[in-house]
Enzyme design. Structure first.
Site, mmCIF file in Angstrom:
data_model
loop_
_atom_site.group_PDB
_atom_site.id
_atom_site.type_symbol
_atom_site.label_atom_id
_atom_site.label_comp_id
_atom_site.label_asym_id
_atom_site.label_seq_id
_atom_site.Cartn_x
_atom_site.Cartn_y
_atom_site.Cartn_z
ATOM 1 N N ASP A 145 0.857 -1.180 0.000
ATOM 2 C CA ASP A 145 0.000 0.000 0.000
ATOM 3 C C ASP A 145 0.898 1.236 0.000
ATOM 4 O O ASP A 145 1.829 1.332 0.801
ATOM 5 C CB ASP A 145 -0.888 -0.013 1.243
ATOM 6 C CG ASP A 145 -2.020 0.996 1.181
ATOM 7 O OD1 ASP A 145 -1.757 2.172 0.845
ATOM 8 O OD2 ASP A 145 -3.149 0.620 1.493
ATOM 9 N N HIS A 174 -10.337 -5.658 -3.243
ATOM 10 C CA HIS A 174 -9.001 -5.807 -2.679
ATOM 11 C C HIS A 174 -9.061 -6.240 -1.225
ATOM 12 O O HIS A 174 -10.038 -5.992 -0.530
ATOM 13 C CB HIS A 174 -8.174 -4.529 -2.820
ATOM 14 C CG HIS A 174 -8.767 -3.315 -2.189
ATOM 15 N ND1 HIS A 174 -9.844 -2.647 -2.707
ATOM 16 C CD2 HIS A 174 -8.413 -2.641 -1.078
ATOM 17 C CE1 HIS A 174 -10.139 -1.599 -1.946
ATOM 18 N NE2 HIS A 174 -9.284 -1.583 -0.933
#
Length: 129
Positions: free
Chosen positions: A29, A93
């Protein structure tokens, strides 16, 4: 319009890739809530994770699970948490988050990481796969 994750899959936006196969991609991320915060996505653009058919959903979960031992080795923690929220990007996700306490699962608190640190973390995770 393609999601930011589809642009990552297509190589239009750089990412710190952890693992991929024909169907799925795992990458760090860019705005993590914990060191090693990893996103796992289907390459096929699907907005809502529960819109994946059962077999694809199960393969996504197995792919995410395959990342966990290497993530635990690269980022020592009490456990890896998994979260599926799905509101921030319209592309299914899974978040894999190294946890030492419940505070580490607070999505309102981002941590600062440099591109160099992300590259090192990603390399360390990949080395454990």
């Amino acid at each position: 319009m393609a999601s930011i994750f589809s642009k990552i899959v297509n190589g239009e936006i750089p990412s710190h890739k952890i693992a991929e196969n024909d169907e799925f991609l795992a990458f760090l991320d860019a705005f993590p809530i914990a060191k090693g915060h990893t996103l796992v996505i289907p390459k096929r653009e699907v907005d809502y994770i529960f819109d994946l058919d059962q077999e694809e959903y199960l393969r996504l979960m197995l792919f995410a699970r395959s990342i966990v031992p290497a993530l635990e080795q690269a980022v020592p923690c009490n456990r890896i948490g998994m979260s599926v929220i799905g509101l921030e990007v319209p592309h299914a996700h899974v978040h894999l988050i190294p946890l030492n306490s419940m505070k580490d699962a607070d999505f309102s608190q981002k941590i600062k990481t440099s591109p160099e640190e992300l590259a090192t973390i990603a390399a360390n995770i990949r080395a454990g796969l």
